[in-house]
Write an enzyme that holds these catalytic residues in place. Sequence first.
Site, mmCIF file in Angstrom:
data_model
loop_
_atom_site.group_PDB
_atom_site.id
_atom_site.type_symbol
_atom_site.label_atom_id
_atom_site.label_comp_id
_atom_site.label_asym_id
_atom_site.label_seq_id
_atom_site.Cartn_x
_atom_site.Cartn_y
_atom_site.Cartn_z
ATOM 1 N N SER A 121 0.869 -1.183 0.000
ATOM 2 C CA SER A 121 0.000 0.000 0.000
ATOM 3 C C SER A 121 0.899 1.223 0.000
ATOM 4 O O SER A 121 2.025 1.174 0.523
ATOM 5 C CB SER A 121 -0.863 0.018 1.263
ATOM 6 O OG SER A 121 -1.436 1.300 1.453
ATOM 7 N N TYR B 146 -1.488 -0.390 10.372
ATOM 8 C CA TYR B 146 -1.656 -0.788 8.970
ATOM 9 C C TYR B 146 -0.441 -0.360 8.139
ATOM 10 O O TYR B 146 0.123 -1.165 7.389
ATOM 11 C CB TYR B 146 -2.933 -0.154 8.403
ATOM 12 C CG TYR B 146 -3.181 -0.494 6.946
ATOM 13 C CD1 TYR B 146 -3.587 -1.770 6.564
ATOM 14 C CD2 TYR B 146 -3.016 0.465 5.945
ATOM 15 C CE1 TYR B 146 -3.819 -2.082 5.231
ATOM 16 C CE2 TYR B 146 -3.253 0.168 4.613
ATOM 17 C CZ TYR B 146 -3.655 -1.108 4.251
ATOM 18 O OH TYR B 146 -3.878 -1.420 2.929
HETATM 19 P P1 NAP Z 1 -11.551 -6.152 0.788
HETATM 20 O O1 NAP Z 1 -12.452 -5.637 -0.260
HETATM 21 O O2 NAP Z 1 -11.859 -5.923 2.212
HETATM 22 O O3 NAP Z 1 -11.325 -7.718 0.534
HETATM 23 C C1 NAP Z 1 -10.470 -8.421 1.397
HETATM 24 C C2 NAP Z 1 -10.312 -9.837 0.913
HETATM 25 O O4 NAP Z 1 -9.349 -10.491 1.761
HETATM 26 C C3 NAP Z 1 -11.587 -10.661 0.998
HETATM 27 O O5 NAP Z 1 -11.562 -11.597 -0.039
HETATM 28 C C4 NAP Z 1 -11.454 -11.330 2.359
HETATM 29 O O6 NAP Z 1 -12.187 -12.551 2.460
HETATM 30 C C5 NAP Z 1 -9.968 -11.610 2.377
HETATM 31 N N1 NAP Z 1 -9.400 -11.762 3.706
HETATM 32 C C6 NAP Z 1 -9.410 -10.890 4.741
HETATM 33 N N2 NAP Z 1 -8.778 -11.393 5.805
HETATM 34 C C7 NAP Z 1 -8.373 -12.636 5.434
HETATM 35 C C8 NAP Z 1 -7.677 -13.673 6.089
HETATM 36 N N3 NAP Z 1 -7.284 -13.553 7.362
HETATM 37 N N4 NAP Z 1 -7.418 -14.810 5.406
HETATM 38 C C9 NAP Z 1 -7.824 -14.941 4.123
HETATM 39 N N5 NAP Z 1 -8.481 -14.001 3.445
HETATM 40 C C10 NAP Z 1 -8.760 -12.865 4.107
HETATM 41 O O7 NAP Z 1 -10.069 -5.550 0.611
HETATM 42 P P2 NAP Z 1 -9.343 -4.894 -0.673
HETATM 43 O O8 NAP Z 1 -9.529 -3.445 -0.610
HETATM 44 O O9 NAP Z 1 -9.678 -5.643 -1.902
HETATM 45 O O10 NAP Z 1 -7.820 -5.148 -0.259
HETATM 46 C C11 NAP Z 1 -7.039 -6.184 -0.813
HETATM 47 C C12 NAP Z 1 -5.579 -5.886 -0.493
HETATM 48 O O11 NAP Z 1 -5.219 -4.610 -1.048
HETATM 49 C C13 NAP Z 1 -5.283 -5.785 1.009
HETATM 50 O O12 NAP Z 1 -4.012 -6.371 1.275
HETATM 51 C C14 NAP Z 1 -5.225 -4.289 1.267
HETATM 52 O O13 NAP Z 1 -4.428 -3.952 2.374
HETATM 53 C C15 NAP Z 1 -4.619 -3.815 -0.047
HETATM 54 N N6 NAP Z 1 -4.882 -2.385 -0.316
HETATM 55 C C16 NAP Z 1 -6.155 -1.936 -0.500
HETATM 56 C C17 NAP Z 1 -6.367 -0.585 -0.740
HETATM 57 C C18 NAP Z 1 -7.740 -0.016 -0.948
HETATM 58 O O14 NAP Z 1 -7.870 1.247 -0.946
HETATM 59 N N7 NAP Z 1 -8.767 -0.824 -1.130
HETATM 60 C C19 NAP Z 1 -5.274 0.287 -0.774
HETATM 61 C C20 NAP Z 1 -3.999 -0.212 -0.567
HETATM 62 C C21 NAP Z 1 -3.809 -1.558 -0.353
HETATM 63 P P3 NAP Z 1 -13.756 -12.586 2.916
HETATM 64 O O15 NAP Z 1 -14.534 -12.107 1.717
HETATM 65 O O16 NAP Z 1 -14.022 -14.013 3.240
HETATM 66 O O17 NAP Z 1 -13.887 -11.656 4.084
#
Ligand code: NAP
Length: 258
Positions: A153, A167
């Site tokens: 991130s 985070y």
């Molecule tokens: P999201 O929409 O909340 O989706 C999270 C995903 O991770 C879901 O599939 C969830 O499964 C799964 N997950 C959560 N905890 C888990 C665990 N302990 N074991 C296995 N699976 C788990 O998040 P996102 O925004 O797509 O983020 C994905 C990645 O991108 C993360 O690493 C986040 O830090 C990074 N990121 C996101 C952003 C942003 O603005 N969105 C920015 C920078 C970085 P369930 O559906 O079963 O809950």
Amino acid sequence: MSERPSSSSASNPVALITGGSRGIGRAIGLAMARQGFDVCFSFVSNEKAAQESALQIQKTGRRAMAIKADVASQSQVKAMFQTLKAAWGRLDAVVNNAGIVGEPRSLMDASQDHLAQVFQTNVLGCFFVAGEAARLMSTQQGGKGGTIVNMSSIAARHGGMVNEAHYAASKGAVDSLTLAMAKELAPHGIRVNAVRPGLIQTEIHEIHGGQELLDRIGPAVPLGRVGGPEEVADLVAYLLGPKSSYVHGALIDVSGGR
Ligand code: NAP
């Protein structure tokens, strides 16, 4: 675990994405399927979302396999790899995508449980998955090599939002891990990079303000808007594919200039 028949054959390359049931992980699964990969992905609790991701992948004609596995548990990660190996027998690309923000909390309110939850998922989870992936793909252990992308991130370089040091620091660790993996795994035929998204439209933001937060901060991004999961997925798919063959140990921002 869910697997449905499709027109794919066992010779298709295979991608494994952690956290593929929603958000960025779902978009990566779809991008990889469109690039010709069969896609195995994990989720932790949301069965319905996992089924929807699997359906979307299968509509492209590729195989989909959803495995319920908490990345924070080394035994569940090991079992996930065993299931994948037994079912499809190959692995070519891995995305360490699963991650959480964790409840916003001042440093003065830090607690062992809160920090452990975030670091176990965002950092230890990456270690567990990287280790199993390396063992399967290593050219020194009978594998064919492969590619890994770690989901970091831009919080890793700017410190993240207020009250989210946990985070930001966890993603800083993902950056360091990526650099170390790139050195250690190159002799094993494994290419490793990290992607650093900015503000992306997903449900991860529910814990610290949801849509209101995105609407407030989005216009301040140099490109003037929040990004879409597909805009991250396209970069990840490029890094996992042959066209990025000399990109290794890179930490690449996809943040609209933020
Ligand atoms: P999201 O929409 O909340 O989706 C999270 C995903 O991770 C879901 O599939 C969830 O499964 C799964 N997950 C959560 N905890 C888990 C665990 N302990 N074991 C296995 N699976 C788990 O998040 P996102 O925004 O797509 O983020 C994905 C990645 O991108 C993360 O690493 C986040 O830090 C990074 N990121 C996101 C952003 C942003 O603005 N969105 C920015 C920078 C970085 P369930 O559906 O079963 O809950």
